[in-house]
Design a protein around this motif. Structure first.
Motif, mmCIF file in Angstrom:
data_model
loop_
_atom_site.group_PDB
_atom_site.id
_atom_site.type_symbol
_atom_site.label_atom_id
_atom_site.label_comp_id
_atom_site.label_asym_id
_atom_site.label_seq_id
_atom_site.Cartn_x
_atom_site.Cartn_y
_atom_site.Cartn_z
ATOM 1 N N LEU A 201 0.837 -1.200 0.000
ATOM 2 C CA LEU A 201 0.000 0.000 0.000
ATOM 3 C C LEU A 201 0.868 1.245 0.000
ATOM 4 O O LEU A 201 0.496 2.265 0.556
ATOM 5 C CB LEU A 201 -0.920 -0.004 1.235
ATOM 6 N N LEU B 219 2.029 3.023 -2.520
ATOM 7 C CA LEU B 219 2.109 3.741 -3.793
ATOM 8 C C LEU B 219 2.383 5.229 -3.625
ATOM 9 O O LEU B 219 3.040 5.843 -4.450
ATOM 10 C CB LEU B 219 0.834 3.529 -4.602
ATOM 11 N N LEU C 118 -11.706 3.847 -5.964
ATOM 12 C CA LEU C 118 -10.686 2.937 -6.485
ATOM 13 C C LEU C 118 -10.699 2.866 -8.004
ATOM 14 O O LEU C 118 -9.654 2.734 -8.631
ATOM 15 C CB LEU C 118 -10.915 1.529 -5.919
ATOM 16 N N TRP D 257 -2.854 2.727 -9.026
ATOM 17 C CA TRP D 257 -3.928 3.055 -8.092
ATOM 18 C C TRP D 257 -4.931 1.920 -7.883
ATOM 19 O O TRP D 257 -5.171 1.517 -6.732
ATOM 20 C CB TRP D 257 -4.618 4.349 -8.556
ATOM 21 N N ALA E 22 -3.377 -1.011 -5.946
ATOM 22 C CA ALA E 22 -3.173 -0.745 -4.527
ATOM 23 C C ALA E 22 -4.515 -0.731 -3.801
ATOM 24 O O ALA E 22 -4.638 -1.238 -2.679
ATOM 25 C CB ALA E 22 -2.441 0.579 -4.346
ATOM 26 N N GLY E 23 -5.539 -0.164 -4.439
ATOM 27 C CA GLY E 23 -6.859 -0.110 -3.814
ATOM 28 C C GLY E 23 -7.399 -1.503 -3.579
ATOM 29 O O GLY E 23 -7.898 -1.830 -2.487
ATOM 30 N N LEU E 24 -7.293 -2.350 -4.610
ATOM 31 C CA LEU E 24 -7.778 -3.719 -4.450
ATOM 32 C C LEU E 24 -6.967 -4.453 -3.389
ATOM 33 O O LEU E 24 -7.517 -5.222 -2.594
ATOM 34 C CB LEU E 24 -7.686 -4.459 -5.785
ATOM 35 N N ALA E 25 -5.651 -4.183 -3.349
ATOM 36 C CA ALA E 25 -4.813 -4.827 -2.336
ATOM 37 C C ALA E 25 -5.295 -4.425 -0.947
ATOM 38 O O ALA E 25 -5.367 -5.256 -0.036
ATOM 39 C CB ALA E 25 -3.356 -4.427 -2.539
ATOM 40 N N LEU E 26 -5.650 -3.159 -0.806
ATOM 41 C CA LEU E 26 -6.150 -2.691 0.498
ATOM 42 C C LEU E 26 -7.412 -3.466 0.886
ATOM 43 O O LEU E 26 -7.531 -3.953 2.018
ATOM 44 C CB LEU E 26 -6.419 -1.183 0.419
ATOM 45 N N MET E 27 -8.330 -3.588 -0.070
ATOM 46 C CA MET E 27 -9.571 -4.313 0.230
ATOM 47 C C MET E 27 -9.261 -5.770 0.583
ATOM 48 O O MET E 27 -9.817 -6.332 1.524
ATOM 49 C CB MET E 27 -10.511 -4.286 -0.991
ATOM 50 N N ILE F 182 -6.531 -6.994 1.799
ATOM 51 C CA ILE F 182 -5.884 -7.106 3.110
ATOM 52 C C ILE F 182 -6.923 -7.014 4.223
ATOM 53 O O ILE F 182 -6.885 -7.781 5.193
ATOM 54 C CB ILE F 182 -4.812 -6.000 3.259
#
Lengths: 498, 109, 543
Positions: A236, A238, B23, C521, C524-529, C531
């Motif tokens: 996270l 980025l 997102l 972007w 990273a957003g999907l990775a956040l979700m 996680i």
């Protein structure tokens, strides 16, 4: 609980004094003071005194300092509380901010109407705001109060990124802000669920009350996830490299050393103070896996950067990874703060803060002297700004985990804890991370110490501007003399948590 | 279906939409707007919590309302900061393009 | 503080104080000339302070200095060689414009190298070991040529790798024993019962073996020694590799027999002893040959230590130290001699070559030299079995290698036929050579426990002579047969390792591509979700 201690007002001062400084910056022209740095440095002196007083009081009384805001005790009211951990964090923040302020003074010493004056004014106001927010994060006991503190921190940190007003840095700042806002929203969502469950957000109250159920776990997962986004834990991260590399050197130092540590601090509190015992090992493993990935991937990427500041930024992402290893290294069933994993993790946090701030400050002067920060062309830096290159090397010592340095003791304790808990892969990751750090630091030092092939044009840098970085690096080295055992200071007031 | 459940579901829909938007969209302005949507969903959830916390005999728990008000202020400040940055960025980009002698992009990134 | 303790502290503090004083411009200008003085307190300590100890910081820090018998032997030899090499450097590098920087690296290396012999707690040992390893980088890199650059890079990489092995090994050792910062002896005492005994021993042998140059971790030595200035080569090969010896001596548990690891160390050591000779005779630079000879000799020391480990004989630490002391002084004299020979014209060479021949063949056990005594000492633990025979035969290999070295060194052409090396070079060289003989005879009885006369018995003399004759025959045969030896690059397997570079680069490319992909972007957003979901799911599982 709810009993304020006599030295409690110190905690209020720690939060309020920087804000008073901010206000003083606004009214300064009416008082006949023209340079914001003068006001800011006075506030820094007071702030350092407050942090020291809190530290001394903690050591002397061996008990947490508590202040109940407005006399309204939790769960309805708010409470500020400094235990040993908070005290150490505040001392660390005061030290870094003092060094950064001394460093930044020549750079941002113009009156508001002079060229660059608005930038100077912005820098000092933001630094003050950031400090207040940090202290609030370290002292807050209410999850919503912590949310507000984190937001204040973000709002102070984001403009610091784009202080030079260039399009690239504004873009980096915007990226940082929006991603941090997603994190905030997730955190807030978690607090809403927790409040719905327990009707309180006071950590002390939740500590006894939280039970293991789906809603609690979902809430904590949301909150930790959101905080991870703000702490730039791989993957996270980025926003971090462009933001930390684009900011002016003193701002980068504060961002990398302190700002990313605040969300981690709250994760720590959620994990050890709110989560119903014992925390799940599988979840700890998820955190440690992400930390390990951060160390391995981002150290390699740091090794391949062409610009010095980007390299340091990637090193920060890698070093944040180390912090997340500690959750798996703390054995269940014992008070975490009596373990070497706890001391190792905290020492890693502090020595990284000192070393990384020193590195960014030194890199700033190197870039100023040479007119660029391309690693390939650093030859000659060793002669132009020798103290800065030396400070960079000392700070690097701590990052590599070589003795004597805080990083070494931290690595040793973490390795020790990893072996005791049977987490061999963690021990190997820590070792490999140290090797990679040695490679990326040595790569810079080697170039910087070399003699330039052709005569290069350099700008003279006043020697006294190099001292703050050296001072921070020396502090990181001095941490290497902490004994190899659980540190008593970090346990003060933790056991008394209701 | 009780009011609380209805509002809860609505909050979830808002949060989902907001998350998707923030997102999936590439344009910063849309991301900022989606964040507001997301925030609205979370605040609504606090409202639901206030209703459910009314077990104490009060018509509603006042604490979440105080939290929501603070939260709205924070979200407003965040939005303002983001928009200011965005405006400045757009202006700088436009100036850059003008300097490069290119035609101004009407979409304005 | 006892006088002995004060001496130990002074031994360590003097070089460090010299470094600190370099901040003063007046001292800095003169520091290069003062280098020979820095190790003198250590020399005094080695003679006067064995058995002494000093608690620098109480528990829980527990920083302790102590000088035992093996430590005193090595400390004395090292201090002597440092002083001689410092004196040598004064003349050898008199016109070097960057010698002040060199002096700082020199002093730091000196402090670390002496430190490893006198510290008794684990953290201090690691500190001193790191200091000597890392500061020696400055000595290797000093010349600044592309060769020196790549050699110093490989040196650094391997040194840091060795540090990592050791740190992990130390942590395992300390975790098994008492908490905090234990004394080395206490930690080692708990090793046989440690659940991680094998891993600990493997890591320790890897870490210290790397410093000693055990195959295949020897590659830094033949690369680093030739590119360093002559006095630096002398201390690198003479002293710095001994940090590995003292490490093995201090950290291996000799109190209880450990046949498995002892045998492994013997095999590794003997293999290294032969390997060094085999590669060494293909080399055409005298300093590279000397480096390979060091590899070979350290292999023999490792075999001696391994034999002690196998038998559980604590006395072997003295024997290993005695052997290492012999090698330290002889190898130092040989390196200095290469410089002397290069400055001596054909007309004055005979005498110098004579001294060099004695020193070189001392490594192969020439009777009456320290080498013969050291090899005599090694017979005890290695015994008469296969290991003992192989070790004795390796002396023939050493003889072969050293004859090759002497031929190379005789061929080095000076500027003029009537040139004479100055006393600034000759005096420290001869002093070191003489010291090797003197120390060998003086310390024979205390180290081995026999009277020196036993080494003069006819059987002992014959034992020392036949490998020399065999080596001479081999050299003669090799020269007459006209077999062309293959050209093996310096650092042999390092050249092979270079083939792996593209793979390493691919890993780097891969990491960069991964990073670039994750920093998009939506990713990273999907990775956040993801996680959040994974965390939520795992938090619910029971511990």
């Amino acid at each position: 609980m709810g009993m304020a201690t006599t030295t409690g007002p110190l905690l209020v001062l720690a939060v309020v004094v920087p804000v008073i400084g901010m206000l003083a910056l606004l009214v300064m022209p009416f008082l006949g003071i023209r340079r914001p740095a003068t006001v800011a440095l006075a506030v820094v002196a007071v702030g350092v005194a407050i942090a020291s007083a809190i530290g001394i009081d903690l050591v002397r009384s061996k008990e947490a300092i508590v202040y109940v805001v407005g006399g309204w005790a939790p769960p309805l009211g708010l409470q500020l509380r400094a235990d040993g951990l908070s005290g150490v964090m505040m001392a660390m923040a005061a030290l870094v901010i003092a060094a950064v302020a001394l460093y930044a003074r020549p750079q941002f010493d113009m009156a508001e109407d002079a060229p660059g004056g608005r930038r100077a004014f912005a820098f000092w106001s933001l630094l003050m705001g950031l400090w207040s927010a940090l202290n609030l994060v370290f002292l807050g006991e209410d999850l919503f109060n912590l949310f507000v503190a984190l937001e204040l921190l973000t709002f102070a940190a984001v403009p610091l990124v784009c202080l030079d007003g260039k399009a690239e840095t504004i873009e980096a700042a915007l990226r940082y802000l929006v991603f941090a806002l997603i994190g905030s929203a997730l955190y807030l969502l978690g607090t809403a669920i927790l409040y719905g469950q327990y009707g309180t957000l006071d950590i002390g109250t939740l500590h006894g009350r939280a039970s293991a159920n789906l809603a609690t776990h979902a809430a904590i997962a949301l909150m930790i996830g959101g905080l991870m986004a703000k702490a730039a834990l791989f993957p996270l991260h980025l926003w971090l490299p462009p933001a930390h590399a684009g900011a002016p050197a003193p701002a980068s130092a504060v961002l990398s050393a302190l700002v990313v540590k605040a969300p981690f601090f709250i994760i720590l509190r959620l994990w050890f103070d709110v989560l119903p015992e014992p925390p799940s090992e599988a979840a700890a493993r998820v955190l440690a896996l992400l930390g390990a990935a951060a160390i391995l991937v981002c150290s390699v990427v740091a090794l391949r950067q062409r610009r010095l500041k980007l390299m340091i930024a990637y090193s920060t992402v890698a070093q944040i990874g180390y912090l997340f290893l500690m959750f798996i290294l703390i054995e269940p069933g014992v008070a975490p703060w009596t373990t070497i994993g706890w001391t190792g993790g905290m020492l890693q946090l502090i020595s990284h803060a000192l070393a990384k701030a020193a590195m960014f400050l030194a890199a700033g002067l190197i870039a100023e002297a040479l007119g660029h920060d391309r690693i390939a062309d650093l030859a000659g830096a060793g002669r132009t700004v020798p103290v800065s290159v030396f400070a960079f090397g000392l700070a690097g010592l701590s990052l590599m985990g070589l003795p004597p340095s805080g990083g070494f003791i931290a690595k040793l304790l973490l390795l020790n804890a990893a072996i005791l808990s049977g987490a061999w892969w963690v021990a190997i990751v820590i070792s490999v991370g140290g090797l990679l750090a040695a490679a990326y630091v040595a790569r810079v030092l080697k170039r910087a110490m070399a003699a330039p092939a052709t005569a290069i044009e350099t700008r003279a840098v006043a020697r006294e501007r190099e001292w703050p970085a050296l001072g921070l690096a020396l502090c990181a080295v001095a941490l290497g003399f902490v004994p190899l055992q659980p540190l008593d200071m970090l346990a003060i007031g933790r056991g008394a948590l209701p | 279906m009780t009011g609380a459940s209805l509002f809860g579901l609505a909050a979830c829909v808002l949060i989902g939409l907001g998350l998707y938007g923030v997102l999936a969209h590439a344009a910063p302005l849309r991301r900022v707007l989606s964040f507001n949507l997301l925030g609205a969903g979370v605040f609504l959830l606090f409202g639901v919590a206030a209703r459910r916390g009314a077990a104490a005999g009060l018509p509603g728990d006042p604490v979440p309302q105080a939290l929501v008000i603070t939260g709205i202020v924070v979200a407003f400040a965040a939005t303002a900061l983001a928009l200011m940055l965005l405006r400045r960025l757009t202006a700088l980009r436009a100036a850059e393009r003008a300097a490069d002698g290119l035609r101004d992009d009407p979409k304005g990134r | 503080m006892t006088p002995a303790g004060a001496l130990l502290a002074a031994a360590l503090a003097t070089p460090l104080a010299f470094v600190a004083l370099c901040l003063l411009p007046g001292f800095r200008r003169r520091v290069f000339d003062l280098l020979p003085l820095a190790p003198l307190p250590a020399l005094v300590a080695a003679v006067a302070a064995p058995g002494g100890s000093l608690l620098l910081a109480p528990a829980p820090m527990r920083l302790v200095l102590a000088l035992d018998e093996p430590g005193a032997m090595l400390l004395g030899g090292a201090a002597l060689l440092w002083a001689a090499a410092g004196l040598y450097a004064r003349t050898y590098m008199a016109t070097d414009p960057t010698r002040i920087g060199f002096a700082v690296w020199w002093l730091l290396t000196l402090a670390g190298s002496l430190g490893v012999f006198i510290v008794a707690d684990m953290t201090s040992f690691y500190l001193m070991f790191s200091l000597v390893s890392l500061a020696a980088y400055g000595l290797v890199a000093h010349e600044g040529t592309p060769r020196a650059e790549s050699a110093s890079l490989i040196y650094m990489a391997l040194a840091v790798l060795g540090e990592a092995f050791l740190l992990l090994g130390f942590v395992l050792l300390a975790t098994a024993g008492p908490t905090g910062n234990p004394l080395i002896a206490d930690a080692v005492a708990s090793l046989p019962a440690s659940p991680w005994r094998d891993a600990t021993l493997a890591l320790l042998i890897l870490g210290f073996g790397l410093k000693m140059g055990l195959v295949p971790l020897h590659v830094w030595m033949p690369l680093a020694h030739p590119v360093a200035p002559m006095p630096a080569s002398a201390v690198l090969s003479g002293i710095i590799v001994k940090a590995g010896v003292i490490g093995l001596v201090r950290f291996l548990p000799f109190d209880q027999p450990a046949a498995d690891w002892g045998t492994a160390l013997i095999v590794l050591g003997l293999f290294t002893a032969y390997y060094g000779v085999a590669i060494g005779i293909t080399q055409s630079h005298p300093k590279t040959v000397l480096a390979y000879s060091t590899v070979s000799q350290m292999g023999l020391v490792a075999a001696i230590i391994g034999a002690g480990l196998e038998l559980g004989a604590a006395g072997v630490s003295r024997l290993a130290a005695y052997y290492a002391l012999h090698h330290m002084l002889v190898k130092g004299a040989l390196f200095m001699g290469v410089g002397v020979m290069a400055a001596t014209g054909a007309r004055h060479r005979t005498l110098a070559l004579g001294v060099m021949a004695v020193m070189a063949l001392s490594l192969a056990g020439l009777p009456l030299t320290s080498g013969a005594l050291a090899k005599y000492a090694a017979k005890g633990p290695l015994g008469d079995g296969l290991a003992g025979t192989l070790a004795a035969l390796s002396a023939a290999g050493s003889a072969l290698l050293m004859l090759h070295f002497l031929r190379l060194v005789a061929k080095t052409a000076p500027v003029r036929a009537d040139a004479v090396a100055g006393w600034g070079l000759r005096a420290p060289w001869l002093a070191t050579a003489a010291a090797s003989l003197f120390a060998g005879w003086m310390l024979f009885a205390p180290a081995i426990g026999y009277a020196p006369a036993s080494a003069l018995a006819p059987a002992a003399l014959w034992d020392a002579t036949w490998p020399l004759l065999l080596g001479g025959l081999l050299a003669f045969g090799l020269a007459r047969s006209g077999i062309g030896l293959p050209k093996i690059p310096e650092g042999d397997v390092a050249a092979l390792a270079m083939c792996a570079l593209p793979a390493v680069r691919r890993i780097g490319d891969g990491a960069e591509r991964l990073d670039a992909a994750l920093r998009r972007w939506p990713v990273a957003g999907l990775a956040l979700m993801a996680i959040v979901l994974i965390l939520g799911a795992t938090l619910g599982t029971a511990r």
